[in-house]
Design a protein around this motif. Structure first.
Motif, PDB file in Angstrom:
ATOM      1  N   TYR A   4       0.846  -1.199   0.000  1.00 53.59           N
ATOM      2  CA  TYR A   4       0.000   0.000   0.000  1.00 53.59           C
ATOM      3  C   TYR A   4       0.887   1.257   0.000  1.00 53.59           C
ATOM      4  N   PRO A   5       0.956   1.988  -1.121  1.00 51.12           N
ATOM      5  CA  PRO A   5       1.732   3.233  -1.150  1.00 51.12           C
ATOM      6  C   PRO A   5       0.947   4.382  -0.500  1.00 51.12           C
ATOM      7  N   PHE A   6       1.436   4.841   0.627  1.00 45.45           N
ATOM      8  CA  PHE A   6       0.848   6.004   1.299  1.00 45.45           C
ATOM      9  C   PHE A   6       1.773   7.186   1.012  1.00 45.45           C
ATOM     10  N   LEU A   7       1.549   7.838  -0.115  1.00 46.35           N
ATOM     11  CA  LEU A   7       2.486   8.846  -0.620  1.00 46.35           C
ATOM     12  C   LEU A   7       2.101  10.255  -0.168  1.00 46.35           C
ATOM     13  N   SER A   8       2.013  10.416   1.133  1.00 46.39           N
ATOM     14  CA  SER A   8       1.699  11.725   1.707  1.00 46.39           C
ATOM     15  C   SER A   8       2.977  12.346   2.246  1.00 46.39           C
ATOM     16  N   PHE A   9       3.050  13.671   2.179  1.00 49.72           N
ATOM     17  CA  PHE A   9       4.236  14.360   2.701  1.00 49.72           C
ATOM     18  C   PHE A   9       4.151  14.562   4.212  1.00 49.72           C
ATOM     19  N   ALA A  10       3.007  14.225   4.793  1.00 55.15           N
ATOM     20  CA  ALA A  10       2.860  14.243   6.260  1.00 55.15           C
ATOM     21  C   ALA A  10       3.191  12.859   6.795  1.00 55.15           C
ATOM     22  N   PRO A  11       3.790  12.746   7.969  1.00 52.71           N
ATOM     23  CA  PRO A  11       4.121  11.428   8.543  1.00 52.71           C
ATOM     24  C   PRO A  11       2.875  10.576   8.738  1.00 52.71           C
ATOM     25  N   ILE A  12       2.981   9.286   8.446  1.00 50.89           N
ATOM     26  CA  ILE A  12       1.846   8.386   8.642  1.00 50.89           C
ATOM     27  C   ILE A  12       1.614   8.207  10.147  1.00 50.89           C
ATOM     28  N   ASN A  13       0.348   8.280  10.570  1.00 43.97           N
ATOM     29  CA  ASN A  13       0.040   8.167  11.992  1.00 43.97           C
ATOM     30  C   ASN A  13      -0.955   7.038  12.245  1.00 43.97           C
ATOM     31  N   ALA A  14      -1.382   6.889  13.490  1.00 47.28           N
ATOM     32  CA  ALA A  14      -2.295   5.810  13.875  1.00 47.28           C
ATOM     33  C   ALA A  14      -3.609   5.884  13.119  1.00 47.28           C
ATOM     34  N   ASN A  15      -4.133   7.072  12.930  1.00 43.90           N
ATOM     35  CA  ASN A  15      -5.400   7.243  12.217  1.00 43.90           C
ATOM     36  C   ASN A  15      -5.285   6.794  10.762  1.00 43.90           C
ATOM     37  N   ASP A  16      -4.162   7.110  10.131  1.00 46.58           N
ATOM     38  CA  ASP A  16      -3.933   6.696   8.733  1.00 46.58           C
ATOM     39  C   ASP A  16      -3.883   5.171   8.629  1.00 46.58           C
ATOM     40  N   ILE A  17      -3.196   4.535   9.571  1.00 41.84           N
ATOM     41  CA  ILE A  17      -3.087   3.072   9.562  1.00 41.84           C
ATOM     42  C   ILE A  17      -4.458   2.428   9.734  1.00 41.84           C
ATOM     43  N   THR A  63       4.103   7.355  17.047  1.00 44.71           N
ATOM     44  CA  THR A  63       3.061   6.494  17.627  1.00 44.71           C
ATOM     45  C   THR A  63       2.631   5.375  16.679  1.00 44.71           C
ATOM     46  N   ALA A  64       3.002   5.495  15.401  1.00 50.37           N
ATOM     47  CA  ALA A  64       2.514   4.546  14.384  1.00 50.37           C
ATOM     48  C   ALA A  64       3.008   3.106  14.579  1.00 50.37           C
ATOM     49  N   PRO A  65       4.315   2.860  14.814  1.00 53.37           N
ATOM     50  CA  PRO A  65       4.786   1.465  14.947  1.00 53.37           C
ATOM     51  C   PRO A  65       4.097   0.680  16.059  1.00 53.37           C
ATOM     52  N   LEU A 120      -3.129  -8.927  11.429  1.00 49.74           N
ATOM     53  CA  LEU A 120      -2.182  -9.072  10.329  1.00 49.74           C
ATOM     54  C   LEU A 120      -0.863  -8.378  10.649  1.00 49.74           C
ATOM     55  N   LYS A 121       0.204  -8.829  10.003  1.00 47.76           N
ATOM     56  CA  LYS A 121       1.522  -8.232  10.209  1.00 47.76           C
ATOM     57  C   LYS A 121       1.630  -6.970   9.359  1.00 47.76           C
ATOM     58  N   ILE A 122       1.931  -5.840  10.005  1.00 46.92           N
ATOM     59  CA  ILE A 122       2.050  -4.563   9.300  1.00 46.92           C
ATOM     60  C   ILE A 122       3.501  -4.104   9.321  1.00 46.92           C
ATOM     61  N   THR A 123       4.042  -3.854   8.129  1.00 44.95           N
ATOM     62  CA  THR A 123       5.410  -3.358   7.991  1.00 44.95           C
ATOM     63  C   THR A 123       5.364  -1.940   7.447  1.00 44.95           C
ATOM     64  N   LEU A 124       5.985  -1.007   8.157  1.00 49.68           N
ATOM     65  CA  LEU A 124       6.031   0.392   7.731  1.00 49.68           C
ATOM     66  C   LEU A 124       7.406   0.704   7.150  1.00 49.68           C
ATOM     67  N   LEU A 125       7.422   1.224   5.944  1.00 44.97           N
ATOM     68  CA  LEU A 125       8.678   1.572   5.284  1.00 44.97           C
ATOM     69  C   LEU A 125       8.712   3.071   4.996  1.00 44.97           C
ATOM     70  N   ASP A 126       9.670   3.778   5.603  1.00 43.99           N
ATOM     71  CA  ASP A 126       9.817   5.195   5.284  1.00 43.99           C
ATOM     72  C   ASP A 126      10.612   5.350   3.984  1.00 43.99           C
ATOM     73  N   LYS A 127      10.988   6.567   3.644  1.00 50.22           N
ATOM     74  CA  LYS A 127      11.677   6.831   2.366  1.00 50.22           C
ATOM     75  C   LYS A 127      12.923   5.969   2.202  1.00 50.22           C
TER      76      LYS A 127
END
Length: 268
Positions: free
Chosen positions: A119-132, A157-159, A167-174
């Motif tokens: 899932y590409p979350f291509l926002s310039f704001a940091p991904i947070n709990a609400n986005d997840i 707070t996201a990790p 499900l297993k969620i993996t967050l990848l920054d730039k």
């Protein structure tokens, strides 16, 4: 200008090492000329040894800086593309022929091993709990076992929030995306934009920063420590100890070491 800065850095490093050695050489050797010669000899040995030791480290460090800059430019480029999912589909298909493009994500079905969603979350704001939470709700119908979210920055707070789901969620920054997807799969998005680098501090700005009013307490606190320590330390060695500490602090500040966290290579 770059050559001048490089030579200046080398000279500063040599002088810092020489100063630290000379402080103690002068304390142990009475003759000034002999203490200078001994300090110079030891400095050359230390400088040569550190060059050999840190040559590989510096090469790796420079490469990482270049890769981080590359990751920044790539994210800026792909985040402003009209159809970024097309690239991610092409990337996943290099290893997973059954990859399918959905409305906002890529679905990979591994059969008995379960489903993976990129899932590409291509926002310039940091991904947070609400986005997840919103992303998880959007993909619930797929019943996947793993969710890989590509994003720019990650809110602190996201990790921990991501661990609350089955499900297993993996967050990848730039940078993680660059290393674990682009570099691993040997496929990179087209760079159409490039981040403008911030200019280095001018001498006037550097002086203003060093003598800012906010530094008053720090300088005063340092002066008080020196004053009280001088009462309990023998004067002749006091200056050597304090000067050595200050030189060590200068070396630490100048080198500013960074640490890396290794991540697994296979993500999807």
């Amino acid at each position: 200008m770059k050559k001048f800065l490089f030579v200046f850095q080398v000279v500063i490093k040599f002088l810092l090492i020489f100063l630290a050695v000379f402080i103690w050489a002068r304390y142990l050797i009475k003759e000034l000329w002999l203490s200078i010669l001994v300090a110079l000899a030891i400095t050359f040995v230390i400088d040569f040894a550190t060059r050999l030791i840190f040559k590989k480290i510096n090469k790796h460090k420079e490469m990482k800086i270049q890769e981080k800059e590359e990751a920044e430019d790539i994210f800026l480029s792909i985040a402003t593309q009209e159809k970024p999912l097309d690239f991610f589909l092409k990337l996943t298909k290099t290893r997973h022929e059954n990859a399918v493009k959905k409305k906002s994500y890529i679905l990979i079905d591994h059969g008995e091993d379960g489903k993976v969603i990129l899932y590409p979350f291509l926002s310039f704001a940091p991904i947070n709990a609400n986005d997840i939470a919103q992303i998880v709700n959007a993909i619930q119908k797929e019943k996947c076992q793993k969710l890989v979210i590509v994003c720019g920055e990650i809110d602190k707070t996201a990790p921990s929030f991501a661990k609350n789901f089955d499900l297993k969620i993996t967050l990848l920054d730039k940078f993680s995306t660059y290393m674990n997807l682009y570099k691993e799969y040997q496929m990179f998005p087209e760079k159409t934009l490039k981040y403008k680098k911030e200019k280095s501090l001018a001498l006037k700005e550097l002086i203003a920063f060093s003598f800012n009013r906010a530094r008053t307490k720090g300088y005063l606190f340092s002066a008080l420590i020196l004053l009280f320590s001088s009462l309990i330390i023998r004067p002749s060695i006091y200056y050597c100890v304090v000067a050595s500490l200050l030189v060590v602090f200068a070396v630490i500040s100048y080198s500013n070491p960074r640490y890396n966290i290794k991540t697994s290579s296979e993500i999807l």
